[in-house]
Write an enzyme that holds these catalytic residues in place. Structure first.
Site, PDB file in Angstrom:
ATOM      1  N   HIS A  83       0.818  -1.213   0.000  1.00  0.00           N
ATOM      2  CA  HIS A  83       0.000   0.000   0.000  1.00  0.00           C
ATOM      3  C   HIS A  83       0.850   1.262   0.000  1.00  0.00           C
ATOM      4  CE1 HIS A  83       0.207  -0.372   4.538  1.00  0.00           C
ATOM      5  NE2 HIS A  83       0.221   0.943   4.456  1.00  0.00           N
ATOM      6  N   ASP A 220       1.376  -7.822   2.225  1.00  0.00           N
ATOM      7  CA  ASP A 220       1.481  -6.380   2.005  1.00  0.00           C
ATOM      8  C   ASP A 220       2.945  -5.953   1.830  1.00  0.00           C
ATOM      9  OD1 ASP A 220       0.977  -3.704   1.847  1.00  0.00           O
ATOM     10  OD2 ASP A 220      -0.336  -3.628   3.587  1.00  0.00           O
ATOM     11  N   SER A 639       3.982   2.127   8.381  1.00  0.00           N
ATOM     12  CA  SER A 639       3.763   1.146   7.318  1.00  0.00           C
ATOM     13  C   SER A 639       5.059   0.911   6.550  1.00  0.00           C
ATOM     14  CB  SER A 639       2.689   1.639   6.351  1.00  0.00           C
ATOM     15  OG  SER A 639       1.440   1.683   6.971  1.00  0.00           O
TER      16      SER A 639
END
Length: 703
Positions: A83, A220, A639
């Site tokens: 992402h 991810d 992240s």
């Protein structure tokens, strides 16, 4: 004996401070914190952690100003989340070559894809400059003068740094709510190329259904490479002649896995937390910010999703926009739920009562920190703040028309300077980035929603036109704007000094919007300085009252370390488990007919239904492990943060938190707050079995 007693006191102090909570700056890591890390299984020296360009911190990067990442090879490969690479993947995608949908693997250096607006930053060093700031009379200045002083210090220090090395950059930021100031030196590499990404079905598996949830099976990750000047190995603008960057330190990727209770550490760039914020500020965050954000984005996203599912070309344009919007839509909902269920506002108020009793007994900040004033300031501005947030969520970068209308007065004038009537502005052709049908529908829906959710005094003047001329038909108003305004005409030169300019309905719309925003800002600014000072004093009081304990500053997108252990949590007497397996994702994939966000291509079903996962099988459980939990303290910006074991070897990438910890930005709950990471063996498995990326696996050399 004396040394033993001091160690016991330090450990006791740490236990009172809940040792595994904290986003710690590394350069001045408190000795108590480092000792606790070692007690829990950290095996590196402090020098190997921080000092020099071959320390572990030198392998950790700020990824493009909004995520984190880690260098994993001697040729500058960087791992981050899928992402985090979402927009780069989307921007290279077309209907004919849909890398978002189908994934991408560059089989040679020449095939790696450049990304003009992306970069990685390496932190070189950091220092506390509070004394330097205070000696210049910082505390005697107004807030505006304080900002100007900090800017001047940053400029002066930047010149000093660049005189030594022109590739370096320095920034000064406030810490501890403006009670301390640190200067951080960075080196930015702007030639960053996409190397590998798996299909969206895996990189975003579970979509919004599973976002912020546990258990998770999302793979991810994405892979980029840093390129450098071939002569200096330093930063350089994109050039076909650039070569892969050769770092002095990269993270060793581990195939050894983890077990419950093992030491775990993240190093990354957490974006923003507000743990020093007052109970009054939290109430405003809940009622004005989060509730408003969730409500408006819910309206917008329903329209976006319908159009995206109906047209692949539209999906490609909006995949990244939708993901960005929906992430904090769900976060806002979850945070408000936690604020109420945990009773955070009341807990904060009780703590503030304790600070006030301490203040009364010591006289510290007497006449400065005033809880009654703070309560009044926040209470008086609640309605203004709610309307302001509704305006931002409704008109700021939510549709192309509003975006252009608000840019009109900030655009560069073209044409001859001595002939004003021939001066014009011109919007670039960005038609490949948005869809007109979607844009119009979102625009009309948000206009209507804004009217229904704010007091009449906050309505821009064009609402009178909508009522009198269009009988509150928002679709008709939007259609007319598109038809009659110059600002949506492709290639149109808009002459700003002609009479027709101000008669343009799109121009008038932009002026009305700008005026309404200015009014709201003026109202909010009346108490802004006072509230900022009160929150600064509150933080200062906490630090002084608990001066025997180590404290970390709120996150501000500077490098931070967090540490803890691998392990799950318990909710309602039910254990969460601390890892997920291949079997669990296959079960979800079988439910794709019920939930499209569990769709995966047949090859993914086949790969993850294997009887034997070979070297990717965990030696302890005998399972192919996909995602896992730790109690590391993270937030947005983390992240892509590397997750290290006690030896400093890479075991995963942080990509999310759990639903029950969504209030951790304001209150860390050690019982429930968990970091969700993708197992690095899952990453390598997908690179191997799906991508057949042999050259990358050899380069990474996992052990």
């Amino acid at each position: 004996m004396k040394k033993m007693i001091l160690s016991l006191i330090a450990l006791l102090a740490m236990s009172n401070a809940r040792a595994d909570e904290g986003m710690w700056t590394i350069y001045n890591l408190p000795p108590q914190v480092f000792e606790q890390m070692k007690a829990e299984g950290f095996q590196m020296s402090y020098n190997d952690l921080y000092f020099g360009d071959s320390s572990l911190k030198a392998a950790c990067v700020n990824f493009s100003g909004y995520c984190s990442g880690v260098v994993v090879s001697p040729d500058g490969l960087v791992f981050t989340n899928h992402h985090c690479g979402f927009e780069a993947i989307r921007s290279h995608s077309t209907v004919e070559h849909d890398y978002m949908l189908n994934g991408f693997y560059a089989k040679t250096f020449e095939e790696e894809l450049p990304n003009p607006n992306m970069f990685v930053s390496f932190m070189i060093e950091q220092e506390d400059i509070t004394d330097r700031v205070m000696k210049l009379g910082f505390e005697q200045k107004s807030l505006r003068e304080q900002e100007e002083l900090l800017d001047s210090i940053e400029n002066a220090m930047s010149e000093e740094v660049k005189a030594k090395d022109p590739t370096l950059r320095l920034e000064v930021k406030p810490f501890y709510e403006g009670n301390r100031f640190y200067a951080t030196t960075y080196q930015d590499f702007t030639d960053l190329r996409l190397v590998f990404t798996i299909p969206k079905s895996m990189g975003k598996f579970g979509g919004e259904t599973d976002n912020w949830m546990w258990p998770r099976q999302t793979c991810d990750f994405s892979v980029f490479r840093v390129y450098a000047d071939p002569k200096t190995n330093g930063p350089a603008a994109y050039s076909k002649d650039n070569v892969p960057y050769r770092p002095k330190r990269w993270a060793q990727v581990s195939m050894q896995g983890y077990k419950e209770g093992d030491f775990a550490m993240t190093i990354g760039y957490p974006g923003s937390t507000s743990r020093y914020m007052s109970s009054y500020g939290i109430r405003e965050m809940r009622d004005a910010d989060n509730a408003t954000r969730a409500q408006v984005r819910g309206v917008k996203q329903a329209i976006m999703l319908r159009h995206m599912r109906a047209d692949e070309a539209v999906r490609i344009k909006y995949d990244s926009k939708y993901a960005q919007s929906s992430n904090y839509w769900k976060n806002s909902i979850g945070m408000n739920k936690c604020i109420d269920s945990i009773g955070i506002i009341n807990q904060k108020k009780q703590y503030e009562d304790r600070i006030q009793r301490w203040q009364d007994s010591t006289g510290y900040l007497k006449g400065k920190l005033d809880f009654e004033k703070m309560a009044k300031f926040y209470g008086d501005r609640l309605q203004d703040r709610r309307a302001f947030m509704c305006w931002i969520e409704s008109f700021n970068r939510t549709n192309e028309f509003s975006t252009r209308a608000l840019q009109l007065n900030r655009m560069e004038l073209k044409g001859p300077e001595n002939k004003p009537k021939k001066q014009y502005i011109e919007f670039r052709d960005n038609s490949d980035e948005w869809d007109e049908a979607l844009d119009r529908e979102v625009f009309a829906a948000l206009l209507k929603n804004y009217k229904e959710n704010v007091d009449a005094k906050y309505l821009p003047a064009f609402y009178k036109t909508i009522r009198t001329k269009y009988a509150d038909n928002y679709t008709a108003y939007v259609d007319d704007l598109y038809k009659k305004s110059q600002i949506m005409k492709k290639g149109k030169k808009i002459y700003v000094n002609k009479k027709s300019y101000k008669k343009d309905p799109g121009v008038q719309f932009g002026l009305d919007l700008t005026e309404s925003l200015a009014d709201m800002r003026a109202n909010l600014l009346q108490t802004y300085d006072s509230l900022e000072l009160q929150e600064r004093y509150l933080c200062a009081a906490k630090l002084r009252m608990e001066e025997d304990l180590p404290h970390y500053s709120d996150a501000n997108f500077t490098m931070r370390l967090s540490y803890g252990q691998v392990g799950g949590f318990e909710l309602g007497g039910q254990p969460s488990g601390y890892y997920t397996t291949a079997e669990s994702i296959v079960e979800k994939m079988k439910k794709a007919d019920e939930n499209f966000e569990y769709f995966a291509e047949p090859v993914m079903h086949e790969l993850l239904s294997a009887k034997d996962f070979g070297p990717y099988t965990d030696k302890t459980t005998g399972k192919m492990q996909l995602c896992f939990l730790t109690n590391n303290d993270i937030t947005g910006g983390n992240s892509g943060s590397p997750m290290f074991d006690g030896k400093g070897q890479l075991i995963g990438l942080a990509f999310d938190g759990n639903w029950d910890s969504l209030s951790s930005d304001i209150n860390f709950d050690a019982r429930l707050a968990r970091c969700i990471g993708v197992d690095i063996r899952y990453v390598l498995f997908m690179m191997d079995k799906w991508g057949h990326a042999d050259r990358l696996l050899k380069e990474i050399d996992a052990k």
